[in-house]
Design a protein around this motif. Structure first.
Motif: not given
Ligand code: 2U9
Length: 357
Positions: A212, A253, A286, A309, A311, A357
């Motif tokens: 990631q 989320f 996301g 943020a 990801g 995913r």
């Molecule tokens: C902090 C605060 C917020 C990170 C985030 C996503 C949305 C997300 C997925 C994408 C594809 C995971 O690899 S995946 O399956 N991630 O949808 N991630 S917001 O939010 C954060 C992170 C850290 C301190």
């Protein structure tokens, strides 16, 4: 004298090696050899006999020495010929294949996206792959009853009986690194955290370990508009497409509020995916505004600082960019598939089957 000559020249001709030649030399012309003995007999001869026998013996000695030298040279030549015959090397043979390495597509994608975010002012933060459930879940506002915390979905580290340390997990996202960075560096902050993460999942679109990159930007006035610009800029640079178009879909989320899943405009023509054109949308990441509880968990005042943020799955990004259809090729295949997708012969990804995913 003629007998002597015939005897020794015959032996010399028959000699098989240098040791045999040396034996013959000692017996014939050595200090105690037959020719020396004959020389000693000269004293008993009449002057007339000596006059013919003396030069004849000297001539015999010279002849035997020359034959010895010639035979020695011939033996050396024969030995060299034999070596050349037995030790020959075919310099026209093709060389043995050498093992060849190449950068892994996930590493390549990771390096490319790091360079793009670096240009936008994000620095790289790294942290442990094994972390406490507080850093991995609680600090991210993921409550105790959330399904992600079940052993079905998360790899928990074994704990011996009586071990009272908090539960440790293989990180399920790189978010704990962001919490640790907030604690360490405070705000304002602009970081990305690329790296391996672990979830108990395995099928065509999921592997127990994947990669990631998460991004975090915190300051006094960061908004969704900054998030939108940053992600559009990133996609434009990463997919090398000027007319990139993103669609933000409301989502949920625990760690962001509001949250949005982001789709990229694309087309599927005859099963071939083209990014940046067409009437289809494909989910790629996301994102959202960081939840105030998460900002507070990182030791920063949410009444002063706010931020976005996001990801992104790097493996999936690499598949889209380099046209690799099955995620499992990253983990249980050999170099031939890399060469097949080789970063050269590809124009656009050709994906069959869902990839979300
Ligand atoms: C902090 C605060 C917020 C990170 C985030 C996503 C949305 C997300 C997925 C994408 C594809 C995971 O690899 S995946 O399956 N991630 O949808 N991630 S917001 O939010 C954060 C992170 C850290 C301190």
């Amino acid at each position: 004298m003629d007998d002597l000559k015939a005897k020794y020249l015959g032996q010399i001709a028959e000699a098989a090696d240098e040791a045999a030649l040396e034996q013959i030399r000692l017996a014939a012309v050595g200090k105690k050899g037959e020719v020396a003995l004959k020389m000693r007999e000269l004293g008993k001869m009449t002057p007339e006999e000596r006059q013919t026998a003396g030069p004849a013996l000297n001539a015999l000695k010279d002849e035997i020495n020359s034959a010895l030298a010639a035979k020695k040279a011939a033996l050396a030549d024969a030995a060299l010929d034999e070596r050349l015959r037995s030790e020959w090397l075919d310099v026209t043979l093709p060389s043995r294949p050498r093992r060849q390495g190449t950068i892994h597509p996930v590493s390549q994608a990771s390096e490319e996206l790091t360079a793009i975010f670096a240009e936008m002012g994000f620095s790289v933060a790294e942290g442990p792959r094994i972390d406490t459930d507080w850093y991995n879940f609680d600090a991210l506002n993921i409550p105790g009853h959330h399904p992600a915390r079940a052993e079905m979905d998360t790899f928990y580290m074994h704990r011996a009986e009586g071990d009272n340390r908090p539960p440790h997990v293989l990180r399920t996202h790189t978010s704990p690194v962001q919490i640790r960075s907030m604690e360490k560096m405070g705000a304002p902050l602009r970081i990305i955290c690329p790296g391996g993460v672990y979830r108990a999942d395995y099928d065509q679109t999921h592997t127990p370990m994947f990669h990631q990159v998460e991004g975090l930007a915190l300051d006094r006035d960061i908004s969704m508009a900054n998030l939108k610009w940053t992600l559009e800029e990133f996609c434009r640079a990463f997919f090398e497409i000027d007319d990139v178009e993103l669609r933000f879909r409301a989502s949920h989320f625990p760690f962001t509020e509001p949250s949005a899943e982001v789709d990229i405009r694309c087309s599927w023509q005859g099963g071939t995916l083209k990014i940046g054109e067409g009437d289809d949308w494909m989910e790629i990441l996301g994102s959202g505004m960081v939840h105030p509880k998460v900002i507070a968990a990182g030791g920063i005042d949410p009444d002063v600082y706010q931020g976005f943020a996001f990801g992104i799955g790097i493996d999936r990004l690499a598949m889209l960019k380099y046209g690799i259809p099955d995620l499992r090729a990253f983990f249980d295949s050999d170099l031939r598939w890399l060469r097949h997708y080789g970063f050269a012969a590809l124009d656009m990804p050709n994906l069959h089957g869902g990839l979300s995913r």
